[in-house]
Write a protein that holds these residues in place. Structure first.
Motif, short mmCIF file in Angstrom:
data_model
loop_
_atom_site.label_atom_id
_atom_site.label_comp_id
_atom_site.label_asym_id
_atom_site.label_seq_id
_atom_site.Cartn_x
_atom_site.Cartn_y
_atom_site.Cartn_z
N LEU A 367 -53.25 18.57 23.76
CA LEU A 367 -54.53 17.88 23.56
C LEU A 367 -54.93 17.09 24.81
N ASN A 368 -53.94 16.51 25.49
CA ASN A 368 -54.23 15.77 26.73
C ASN A 368 -54.64 16.68 27.87
N SER A 369 -54.44 17.98 27.72
CA SER A 369 -54.79 18.91 28.81
C SER A 369 -56.27 19.27 28.79
N HIS A 370 -57.06 18.58 27.94
CA HIS A 370 -58.51 18.82 27.88
C HIS A 370 -59.29 17.57 28.27
N MET A 371 -58.72 16.75 29.14
CA MET A 371 -59.40 15.53 29.55
C MET A 371 -60.51 15.83 30.55
N ASP A 372 -61.46 14.90 30.65
CA ASP A 372 -62.47 14.96 31.71
C ASP A 372 -62.58 13.57 32.34
N ALA A 373 -63.49 13.43 33.30
CA ALA A 373 -63.57 12.17 34.05
C ALA A 373 -63.99 10.98 33.19
N SER A 374 -64.57 11.25 32.02
CA SER A 374 -65.01 10.15 31.15
C SER A 374 -63.98 9.80 30.09
N THR A 375 -62.85 10.50 30.06
CA THR A 375 -61.82 10.24 29.05
C THR A 375 -61.22 8.86 29.24
N GLY A 376 -61.10 8.13 28.13
CA GLY A 376 -60.54 6.78 28.20
C GLY A 376 -59.81 6.42 26.92
N ASP A 378 -60.62 5.45 23.84
CA ASP A 378 -61.01 6.02 22.54
C ASP A 378 -60.55 7.46 22.40
N GLN A 379 -60.67 8.24 23.46
CA GLN A 379 -60.30 9.67 23.39
C GLN A 379 -58.78 9.86 23.40
N LEU A 380 -58.05 8.93 23.99
CA LEU A 380 -56.60 9.08 24.14
C LEU A 380 -55.81 8.45 23.00
N LEU A 381 -56.46 7.64 22.18
CA LEU A 381 -55.76 6.91 21.13
C LEU A 381 -55.00 7.85 20.20
N TRP A 382 -55.67 8.89 19.71
CA TRP A 382 -55.04 9.74 18.69
C TRP A 382 -53.96 10.65 19.28
N THR A 383 -54.13 11.06 20.53
CA THR A 383 -53.06 11.87 21.14
C THR A 383 -51.80 11.02 21.30
N GLN A 384 -51.98 9.74 21.60
CA GLN A 384 -50.82 8.85 21.72
C GLN A 384 -50.15 8.64 20.37
N VAL A 385 -50.95 8.50 19.32
CA VAL A 385 -50.39 8.32 17.98
C VAL A 385 -49.63 9.57 17.55
N ILE A 386 -50.19 10.75 17.81
CA ILE A 386 -49.51 12.01 17.48
C ILE A 386 -48.17 12.09 18.20
N ARG A 387 -48.15 11.70 19.46
CA ARG A 387 -46.91 11.71 20.25
C ARG A 387 -45.89 10.76 19.64
N SER A 388 -46.36 9.59 19.21
CA SER A 388 -45.44 8.60 18.67
C SER A 388 -44.87 9.02 17.32
N ILE A 389 -45.56 9.90 16.62
CA ILE A 389 -45.03 10.43 15.36
C ILE A 389 -43.92 11.43 15.63
N GLY A 390 -44.07 12.23 16.66
CA GLY A 390 -43.10 13.29 16.93
C GLY A 390 -41.83 12.82 17.60
N GLN A 391 -41.92 11.87 18.53
CA GLN A 391 -40.77 11.48 19.33
C GLN A 391 -39.58 10.97 18.52
N PRO A 392 -39.77 10.13 17.49
CA PRO A 392 -38.60 9.66 16.74
C PRO A 392 -37.82 10.79 16.07
N PHE A 393 -38.50 11.81 15.56
CA PHE A 393 -37.81 12.93 14.93
C PHE A 393 -36.95 13.67 15.94
N VAL A 394 -37.43 13.79 17.17
CA VAL A 394 -36.66 14.50 18.20
C VAL A 394 -35.45 13.69 18.63
N MET A 395 -35.65 12.43 18.96
CA MET A 395 -34.54 11.63 19.49
C MET A 395 -33.43 11.42 18.47
#
Length: 538
Positions: A367-376, A378-395
């Motif tokens: 999802l982060n591989s579709h950023m543009d120059a205006s990405t900030g 608001d656009q990154l909040l949910w990708t960060q939350v998705i990442r934070s959901i996955g990382q604990p299961f892996v570690m």
């Protein structure tokens, strides 16, 4: 599950661990919590200087290239000491070693804040890494040595948080402290958790017998090979991109030293009856799969923590504090996800949970591989939350796989190798992504440059519009025309970097998703759930 090779007691052999009671008292939990605090502190210090590096370099009158050694020195010392923790635990005992190394870590952290030039900062950072690096595997060793099997899922869940939360919180905390109190405060802040750690270990652990004979009989040739190999490999990875990799004699020299050192370490470890760390553990399938994936997760953790702050600073123009506010969303939700993951790990095949975590982590990078120059934000909040959901299961699940079937005497070795591999993976990931970022920016700049030609009608219209805009602000026609061309060139460079950052996230995402298949080479494992649970394999 194949067990590790048993060794007769003697020089270099770990003492037999006493039976662990099924009921855990408050003292033990305090000791485990103190160990987690130490691991969090040590991992945090890898990243915490990044947000303040510009201020540090300004104070020390150093260039950006010279300043890279501030991080390189810490990483070199840390990666060298991690495999040595098994030997130091056998020599000094857990209590004495953790208290001593933490006290020295606090001393060198303070000296970092008082550094008067670049050379002193590099030396103090190196000593900080050597004393703090031991705290990472020690936290995992405490879980395995002091908690009964039924409680280890909880302990490993907390340990997983230290590995994933700290890289996310490092830029955040560093940015806030540096902006509010100045950059030395990022080193002084270690006193708060450090004092709590020492107090917790002093109260929670009994005194161990010091056995200095372990040092006399240690495999010092193997240790020398290990230190040269791992330190040279880290230097090669950290400095490779800035020195154009193998075009540089410096990099070729350290690559040769890394190869020589690591090969020498492996050979002496196999030949030595009682090696300082048991490399034979890599012969166990679950441990091998877990450490390979741990390296990949290190690439993902440190790679994403490397790319996103750079993007936000360079493209979005965010301050360190604003960058921290975005990055923290990859960490904070993990506090709520990890207990849920720990409970599920006792009921569901951990391979399934790990695959879910890898998918969420990889998906967030895609999802982060579709950023543009205006990405900030608001656009990154949910990708960060998705990442934070996955990382604990892996570690959590990788820790379960790594420690499954490990003999008690080999738990310090297993913890050292598992954590060493993750840190090496992080260094490799950052090195590859830094090189990829440079190369792909050049590629995209060339491709866009062909499209944005002075002969193109669209380009000429844009230049004419910009020229008119600059002339309306009082510039003469020649100056306005040059400024218009420079503005178009700046836009091309900016878009080239945006596309290069997107490529980096796409590569990380694909690697993480590809590791889902690797996970199925491991045996089925569940965390023990009952007071009489044994090994945890089913």
């Amino acid at each position: 599950m194949t067990s590790t090779v048993t060794r007769m007691p003697g020089a270099g052999a770990a003492p037999a661990m006493p039976a662990i009671p099924a009921k855990v008292d408050a003292r033990t939990w305090i000791a485990v919590a103190a160990g987690m605090l130490g691991a969090f502190m040590a991992v945090l210090d890898i990243q915490i200087t990044n947000a303040s590096l510009r201020d540090i370099l300004g104070t020390l009158s150093a260039t950006q290239e010279e300043g890279s050694w501030i991080s390189t020195a810490y990483l070199c010392a840390e990666i060298v000491v991690i495999p040595l923790t098994a030997l130091f635990v056998r020599t000094f005992g857990m209590r004495f070693y953790m208290v001593g190394t933490t006290a020295l870590f606090l001393l060198f952290s303070t000296l970092c804040g008082f550094a008067w030039n670049l050379q002193s900062m590099i030396i103090f950072r190196m000593m900080q890494g050597f004393t703090g690096g031991a705290l990472i595997p020690m936290a995992m060793t405490l879980v395995m040595a002091k908690l009964p099997p039924a409680k280890r899922a909880t302990g490993l869940a907390i340990f997983g948080l230290t590995a994933t939360l700290a890289p996310s919180m490092g830029p955040t905390l560093g940015g806030y402290l540096s902006e509010l109190y100045g950059w030395p405060s990022i080193f002084y802040i270690n006193w708060a958790p450090g004092v709590l750690l020492i107090a917790g270990i002093m109260w929670g652990l009994d005194k161990d017998k010091v056995n200095l004979k372990e040092l006399l009989h240690a495999d010092w040739i193997g240790i020398a090979f290990m230190a040269v190999g791992l330190a040279s490999l880290t230097i090669m990875l950290e400095e490779g991109n800035s020195k154009d990799w193998f075009e540089s004699d410096f990099i070729r020299t350290f690559a040769a030293l890394a190869l020589l050192g690591i090969l020498g370490w492996v050979v002496t470890s196999v030949a030595e009856e009682h090696p300082f760390v048991n490399l034979r553990l890599y012969g166990q399938r679950n441990f091998l799969v877990a450490t390979v994936l741990s390296a990949v997760i290190g690439m993902g953790l440190y790679g994403s923590s490397f790319l996103l702050p750079l993007f936000l600073g360079q493209i979005a123009g965010y301050s360190p504090m604003q960058i921290g506010e975005v990055i923290m969303w990859a960490g904070l939700p993990q506090l709520f996800v990890m207990p849920f993951a720990a409970r599920l790990s006792t009921k569901i095949d951990n391979r399934i949970l790990c695959c879910f975590g890898l998918f969420m982590f990889g998906w967030s990078c895609i999802l982060n591989s579709h950023m543009d120059a205006s990405t900030g934000y608001d656009q990154l909040l949910w990708t960060q939350v998705i990442r934070s959901i996955g990382q604990p299961f892996v570690m959590l699940t990788l820790s379960n796989f790594a420690m499954q079937g490990i003999a008690p005497k080999d738990m310090p070795s297993a913890s050292s190798l598992f954590n060493m591999t993750r840190n090496l993976g992080g260094s490799i990931g950052i090195a590859l992504l830094a090189t990829q970022l440079t190369n792909r920016e050049h590629f995209h700049s060339a491709m866009l440059g062909e499209s944005v030609s002075m002969l193109s009608g669209t380009t000429q219209e844009r230049i004419d519009a910009l020229t008119a805009s600059f002339m309306s602000k009082g510039f003469d026609p020649v100056t306005a025309g040059n400024k218009a061309i420079a503005a178009v060139d700046m836009i091309v460079r900016r878009e080239s970097y945006v596309m290069a950052y997107n490529d980096g996230f796409f590569i990380v995402g694909c690697i993480l998703l590809g590791c889902i298949a690797v996970m199925w080479f491991a045996d089925k494992v569940k965390s023990p759930s009952g007071p009489s649970a044994g090994g945890g394999a089913h």
